[in-house]
Write a protein that holds these residues in place. Structure first.
Motif, PDB file in Angstrom:
ATOM      1  N   GLY A   1       0.657  -1.134   0.066  1.00 29.37           N
ATOM      2  CA  GLY A   1      -0.104   0.038   0.015  1.00 29.37           C
ATOM      3  C   GLY A   1       0.882   1.216   0.182  1.00 29.37           C
ATOM      4  N   ARG A   2       2.376   1.096   0.007  1.00 33.75           N
ATOM      5  CA  ARG A   2       3.188   2.187   0.025  1.00 33.75           C
ATOM      6  C   ARG A   2       3.880   2.354  -1.139  1.00 33.75           C
ATOM      7  N   PRO A   3       4.231   3.500  -1.650  1.00 35.94           N
ATOM      8  CA  PRO A   3       4.826   3.600  -3.085  1.00 35.94           C
ATOM      9  C   PRO A   3       6.439   3.156  -2.959  1.00 35.94           C
ATOM     10  N   SER A   4       6.851   3.832  -1.669  1.00 38.20           N
ATOM     11  CA  SER A   4       8.284   3.580  -1.680  1.00 38.20           C
ATOM     12  C   SER A   4       8.788   2.008  -1.577  1.00 38.20           C
ATOM     13  N   ARG A   5       9.833   1.867  -2.334  1.00 37.86           N
ATOM     14  CA  ARG A   5      10.395   0.382  -2.630  1.00 37.86           C
ATOM     15  C   ARG A   5      11.839   0.398  -2.491  1.00 37.86           C
ATOM     16  N   LEU A   6      12.473  -0.730  -1.864  1.00 43.03           N
ATOM     17  CA  LEU A   6      13.882  -1.191  -2.159  1.00 43.03           C
ATOM     18  C   LEU A   6      14.060  -1.930  -3.040  1.00 43.03           C
ATOM     19  N   ARG A   7      14.968  -1.413  -4.096  1.00 47.31           N
ATOM     20  CA  ARG A   7      15.108  -2.204  -5.317  1.00 47.31           C
ATOM     21  C   ARG A   7      16.375  -2.717  -5.024  1.00 47.31           C
ATOM     22  N   ILE A   8      16.588  -4.196  -5.299  1.00 49.85           N
ATOM     23  CA  ILE A   8      17.759  -4.842  -5.204  1.00 49.85           C
ATOM     24  C   ILE A   8      18.174  -5.364  -6.565  1.00 49.85           C
ATOM     25  N   LEU A   9      19.477  -5.257  -7.103  1.00 47.33           N
ATOM     26  CA  LEU A   9      19.734  -5.828  -8.280  1.00 47.33           C
ATOM     27  C   LEU A   9      21.009  -6.677  -8.208  1.00 47.33           C
ATOM     28  N   VAL A  10      21.089  -8.114  -8.370  1.00 45.70           N
ATOM     29  CA  VAL A  10      21.941  -9.070  -7.883  1.00 45.70           C
ATOM     30  C   VAL A  10      22.997  -8.926  -8.979  1.00 45.70           C
ATOM     31  N   GLU A  11      24.322  -9.055  -8.573  1.00 47.30           N
ATOM     32  CA  GLU A  11      25.423  -8.636  -9.597  1.00 47.30           C
ATOM     33  C   GLU A  11      26.107 -10.039  -9.891  1.00 47.30           C
ATOM     34  N   THR A  12      26.296 -10.778  -8.889  1.00 46.43           N
ATOM     35  CA  THR A  12      26.720 -12.081  -9.011  1.00 46.43           C
ATOM     36  C   THR A  12      26.169 -13.184  -8.008  1.00 46.43           C
ATOM     37  N   ILE A  13      26.244 -14.416  -8.516  1.00 45.91           N
ATOM     38  CA  ILE A  13      25.889 -15.605  -7.525  1.00 45.91           C
ATOM     39  C   ILE A  13      26.722 -16.696  -7.764  1.00 45.91           C
ATOM     40  N   GLU A  14      27.546 -17.069  -6.775  1.00 46.46           N
ATOM     41  CA  GLU A  14      28.433 -18.230  -6.700  1.00 46.46           C
ATOM     42  C   GLU A  14      27.642 -19.281  -5.856  1.00 46.46           C
ATOM     43  N   VAL A  15      27.712 -20.471  -6.636  1.00 51.27           N
ATOM     44  CA  VAL A  15      27.176 -21.821  -6.092  1.00 51.27           C
ATOM     45  C   VAL A  15      28.185 -22.694  -5.537  1.00 51.27           C
ATOM     46  N   ASN A  16      27.921 -23.128  -4.452  1.00 54.01           N
ATOM     47  CA  ASN A  16      28.920 -23.873  -3.746  1.00 54.01           C
ATOM     48  C   ASN A  16      30.416 -23.174  -3.374  1.00 54.01           C
ATOM     49  N   PRO A  17      30.376 -22.119  -3.013  1.00 48.53           N
ATOM     50  CA  PRO A  17      31.874 -21.289  -2.466  1.00 48.53           C
ATOM     51  C   PRO A  17      32.282 -22.068  -1.253  1.00 48.53           C
ATOM     52  N   VAL A  18      33.588 -21.957  -1.140  1.00 48.33           N
ATOM     53  CA  VAL A  18      33.819 -22.715   0.371  1.00 48.33           C
ATOM     54  C   VAL A  18      33.826 -21.446   1.522  1.00 48.33           C
ATOM     55  N   LEU A  19      32.977 -21.609   2.267  1.00 51.30           N
ATOM     56  CA  LEU A  19      32.862 -20.529   3.357  1.00 51.30           C
ATOM     57  C   LEU A  19      33.054 -21.230   4.991  1.00 51.30           C
ATOM     58  N   ASP A  20      34.287 -20.614   5.374  1.00 51.72           N
ATOM     59  CA  ASP A  20      34.387 -21.039   6.592  1.00 51.72           C
ATOM     60  C   ASP A  20      33.465 -20.767   7.774  1.00 51.72           C
ATOM     61  N   GLU A  21      33.347 -21.787   8.670  1.00 46.31           N
ATOM     62  CA  GLU A  21      32.267 -21.581   9.889  1.00 46.31           C
ATOM     63  C   GLU A  21      32.577 -20.459  10.661  1.00 46.31           C
ATOM     64  N   ALA A  22      33.674 -19.796  10.702  1.00 43.01           N
ATOM     65  CA  ALA A  22      33.982 -18.720  11.531  1.00 43.01           C
ATOM     66  C   ALA A  22      33.289 -17.601  11.062  1.00 43.01           C
ATOM     67  N   ARG A  23      32.798 -17.722   9.667  1.00 35.27           N
ATOM     68  CA  ARG A  23      32.037 -16.495   9.036  1.00 35.27           C
ATOM     69  C   ARG A  23      30.805 -16.180   9.723  1.00 35.27           C
ATOM     70  N   PHE A  24      30.242 -17.290  10.192  1.00 42.60           N
ATOM     71  CA  PHE A  24      28.874 -17.256  10.698  1.00 42.60           C
ATOM     72  C   PHE A  24      28.819 -17.125  12.416  1.00 42.60           C
ATOM     73  N   ARG A  25      30.061 -17.341  12.845  1.00 44.32           N
ATOM     74  CA  ARG A  25      29.972 -17.215  14.534  1.00 44.32           C
ATOM     75  C   ARG A  25      30.257 -15.689  14.786  1.00 44.32           C
ATOM     76  N   MET A  26      29.415 -15.469  15.980  1.00 45.00           N
ATOM     77  CA  MET A  26      29.698 -14.422  16.552  1.00 45.00           C
ATOM     78  C   MET A  26      31.221 -14.135  17.224  1.00 45.00           C
ATOM     79  N   PRO A  27      31.953 -13.097  16.906  1.00 48.08           N
ATOM     80  CA  PRO A  27      33.321 -13.020  17.272  1.00 48.08           C
ATOM     81  C   PRO A  27      33.194 -12.363  18.735  1.00 48.08           C
ATOM     82  N   ASP A  28      34.392 -12.627  19.482  1.00 50.46           N
ATOM     83  CA  ASP A  28      34.721 -12.083  20.673  1.00 50.46           C
ATOM     84  C   ASP A  28      34.613 -10.487  20.647  1.00 50.46           C
ATOM     85  N   ALA A  29      33.799  -9.805  21.241  1.00 50.02           N
ATOM     86  CA  ALA A  29      33.995  -8.400  21.298  1.00 50.02           C
ATOM     87  C   ALA A  29      35.054  -8.128  21.869  1.00 50.02           C
TER      88      ALA A  29
END
Length: 245
Positions: free
Chosen positions: A215-243
């Motif tokens: 019902g509102r005209p404002s929109r966030l537009r997202i344009l995908v530039e690259t998609i990598e399938v099955n990249p190597v992602l370290d588990e540490a990327r997802f864990r909360m670091p010690d502040a």
């Protein structure tokens, strides 16, 4: 004779339900086939997507989304050199949100964590939806984004949240979703439209998305530039670091 009559009535009353279930299963199967096939989608163990998000007023952000089975997600938003991180490691959600004045890692709210868990599903909710504990029903056909009609599906997630999914009746690809989200402490209905599907790793992914409040005209537009399938992602990327470090 009385028993036969009751059996006949029961079969007659169940016939529309059974037909609807068969139609629903057929629609979901064709949708998964249109995306590239259930087996190929299920074989994706990780994803990395890079995109640009544009809001009204010319504001722009670089968005990097990383997903890894099971239930890992990391979102990075960079605006004018400042980066916010929102992540879930399979057990807890956390964030670094300089846009809110939070410069150190902190736990995410239960509401945001539930959203992160939902978004971490690489295959999407329709892949193996029964095994995931979701409930799905076919609402009917109606106009949606684009020039074609769409199948409208009501999806009740395992946690009880309801989503409406719209699949183009010709391509069977998803063209819109509707979801009630909690923004600023109140529920709002959020619409997301999908378009410009392209293949990556043998699977179709949308490369143009628009997100806004219904019902509102404002929109966030997202344009995908690259998609990598099955990249190597370290588990540490997802864990909360010690502040403290």
């Amino acid at each position: 004779m009385q028993h036969r009559r009751w059996i006949g009535l029961a079969v007659a009353s169940l016939a529309p339900v059974l037909a609807n279930a068969q139609t629903l299963d057929e629609i979901v199967a064709k949708h998964l086939a249109a995306r590239g096939g259930a087996a190929r989608i299920a074989a994706i163990t990780s994803l990395r997507t890079t995109a640009k998000a544009r809001a009204q007023g010319g504001r722009e952000a670089i968005v990097v989304r990383e997903l890894k089975r099971p239930d890992r997600i990391r979102l990075e938003f960079t605006v004018q050199g400042v980066t916010g991180v929102y992540a879930y490691d399979g057990e807890r959600g956390w964030r670094v949100s300089p846009f809110d004045g939070e410069l150190e890692p902190e736990p995410m709210s239960p509401e945001r964590t539930r959203a992160a868990i939902e978004w971490s599903d690489i295959g999407g909710p329709l892949l193996d939806w029964k095994a995931k504990g979701h409930h799905l029903e076919l609402v009917g056909r109606e106009s949606a984004a684009g020039e074609h009609e769409a199948w409208k599906l009501k999806l009740r997630l395992k946690d009880g949240d309801v989503r409406y999914l719209y699949l183009d009746t010709q391509s069977l690809l998803q063209v819109r979703t509707e979801a009630t989200r909690n923004l600023g402490g109140r529920p709002v209905e959020v619409e997301t439209t999908f378009g410009d599907y392209r293949e990556a790793g043998g699977v179709q992914f949308p490369h143009a998305l628009e997100v806004g409040i219904k019902g509102r005209p404002s929109r966030l537009r997202i344009l995908v530039e690259t998609i990598e399938v099955n990249p190597v992602l370290d588990e540490a990327r997802f864990r909360m670091p010690d502040a403290s470090h």
